[in-house]
Scaffold this motif. Structure first.
Motif: not given
Lengths: 153, 409
Positions: A91-93, A95-96, A98, A100-101, A104, A152
């Motif tokens: 789910h793209g996690y 790459r970053t 991040v 939150s939320p 997840v 990234l």
């Protein structure tokens, strides 16, 4: 071969030891100055007469100008994301950073713990599994391949 | 002056657009059986829909992508396809309930068989979808839906014992005759009615229809944060009317005429007439929104051109999807199923479907690649996580509760 065939393919080390599966394929896109309207694009819009249609096309143009930053050329395969097990999409996690939320990203990252990036140059061979007993697509890495962090830069 | 007028219009349509057949039926059923003891669920639901509708509006305004485009992007074709099938089916159930609601309300006004009204209602909804501009459609249905304020007027005319109503609500004290499982079943149903997923599809796609940009975010926030809570008050008034008149008389709601009984008793024919017009407008507006949502979801998943801002010929498959959904809805109703029973089903399954819509929105609202500086702040995220848990618990509990209680009976 379609790039989609690589997803879920088994990944083997240079010596044939199973390392995991292909979780995702990392692509890079060339950016262009002009958005690619394709057939039915700009020229198609100009020969409209009805005022309501013109309003439509203004709205379309506004939408496409918002999408302008996404105007891209061809895609180049940079590498493969190799994960230890089949755990669905990242789910793209990868790459970053991040967080939150909650919870997840934490759950997704935990399922994919140990995932790394392998450069496409380090892929020695791709086998479509047509040979007897091969069991689906597999990817063999070249000797001296590097396990890179998936974020990234 | 023009700005004030526009803001007022936005708020008023949000109030009138909040209540649909699901809210109407579920609140009346709950009021007649549990008094005011489930009002807290309406509060939880209203805060939830405010949170997610404003989030969906913000995501769309900033990224230019509507909800199902995002679901398709983030979940990939397979998972998003499964999501689409489930969302479309539940949306269709809601659409069916709304068309049934229009027919029942017209039946009350005319004493013509509801089954004769069903095709008329379906045709009228289609004509509006085909011909009427998005904003006119929204504003007329929303403003006329405000007539449901008649339920609040009726409550004051009934002159209830306010202290007793408050005692039922805080702390929540359900009547001893009811089983706790039934209480929780209706809690989930009421939550599903307040937070129906179509509102998020509709809200985000509506932001594209109305050409929102990041500049419109504050208007969006005011409309939602003022309009929806006031709409929630209408829901509470409906439940309170039932609690005052139907609960002591031991009447269990199974038809629309029972829902409006307190209004007729308190305000006579005139108030009843106004409320019936309000119900027609509210269900008609919601039928438009759910029909549009069926088109939006399918078209956004498959990448078809969509939207009422295009002429029907330029979004042909979008309009065709809505026609098919309407025909299916009318077809289901013509088998003479009870629209009230369909409504009760639809709100429970809405609760089941909630995570499918809300989780992707919450995820994308946190993604700086989509949102830039407009990512969720800390408070919104803390609330978002709390609601993530509530939504998942309600979704998981809904079906077992339905089976255990025999759908609340």
């Amino acid at each position: 071969m379609n790039v989609g065939d690589l997803l879920d393919a088994r990944v083997l080390g240079p010596d044939g030891v199973p390392l995991g599966v292909v979780v995702d394929v990392r692509l890079a896109l060339e950016t262009r100055d002009e958005p690619d309207d394709g057939p039915g694009g700009r020229e198609d819009r100009e020969d409209r007469e009805d005022s309501e249609d013109r309003k439509d096309s203004e709205h379309d143009a506004a939408l496409s100008s918002r999408a302008r930053r996404d105007a891209v050329g061809g895609a180049v395969v940079l590498g493969l994301l190799v994960g230890p097990r089949r755990a669905g999409s990242y789910h793209g996690y990868e790459r970053t950073q991040v967080r939150s939320p909650w919870p997840v990203p934490q759950i997704v990252r935990r399922l994919h713990r140990g995932t790394y990036l392998v450069r496409w140059q380090d892929v020695a061979a791709v086998d479509d599994g047509a040979a007897a007993g091969a069991g689906g697509w597999s990817v063999r890495l070249a000797p001296g391949y590097a396990e890179l962090p998936p974020e990234l830069g | 002056m023009k700005k004030v007028f526009a803001a007022a219009l936005g708020i008023l349509t949000a109030i009138g657009g909040f209540v649909d057949i699901g809210d109407l039926v579920t609140n009346a059923v709950v009021g007649s059986r549990f008094g005011m003891s489930l009002v807290w669920v309406v509060v939880v639901g209203v805060v939830g829909i405010c949170l997610f509708a404003s989030m969906a509006g913000r995501v769309t305004a900033v990224s230019g992508r509507a909800t199902f485009e995002i679901i398709r992007e983030r979940l990939g074709p397979r998972a998003a396809g499964a999501n689409l099938v489930a969302s479309f089916a539940i949306n269709l159930l809601t659409l069916t309930a709304e068309i049934g609601g229009i027919a029942l309300a017209l039946h009350l006004a005319s004493s013509v068989e509801p089954r004769l009204w069903i095709p008329v209602a379906g045709l009228a909804v289609w004509l509006v979808l085909w011909r009427v501009k998005f904003q006119i459609m929204e504003n007329v249905a929303g403003l006329m839906g405000l007539l449901l304020v008649g339920f609040a007027v009726a409550l004051f005319l009934l002159g209830p014992d306010w202290g007793e109503l408050l005692r039922q609500a805080v702390p929540p004290s359900p009547p001893g005759t009811e089983h706790p499982a039934s209480y929780w079943y209706y809690a989930v149903a009421l939550f599903g009615a307040a937070m129906t997923p179509y509102e998020v599809f509709f809200f985000s796609s509506g932001a594209v229809e109305e050409r929102w940009t990041a500049k419109d975010l504050s208007t969006n926030r005011v409309n939602v944060l003022v309009g929806f809570p006031l709409g929630g008050l209408l829901s509470v008034a409906i439940a309170a009317c039932a609690a005052v008149v139907l609960l002591p008389a031991g009447i269990e709601v199974s038809s629309l005429s029972q829902i409006v009984l307190p209004v007729a008793q308190a305000g006579g024919v005139l108030l009843l007439a106004l409320v019936i017009v309000g119900i027609v407008a509210a269900t008609f507006g919601a039928a438009l929104e759910t029909a549009l949502s069926s088109g939006y979801t399918v078209a956004q998943y498959l990448g078809w051109s969509w939207g009422k801002f295009r002429r029907p010929a330029r979004a042909a498959r979008f309009h065709l999807t809505m026609i098919v959904a309407l025909l299916l809805g009318v077809g289901i109703l013509m088998t003479s199923v009870d629209p009230i029973a369909v409504t009760e089903m639809s709100v429970v399954f809405s609760a089941v479907a909630l995570p499918l819509t809300y989780v992707p929105i919450l995820v994308v609202a946190n993604d700086p690649e989509y949102m830039g500086e407009h990512v969720n702040g800390r408070v919104v995220n803390a609330l978002g996580t709390v609601y993530l848990v509530i939504v998942v618990v309600a979704a998981v509990a809904a079906i077992p509760l339905m089976i255990a209680t025999g759908a609340g009976s």
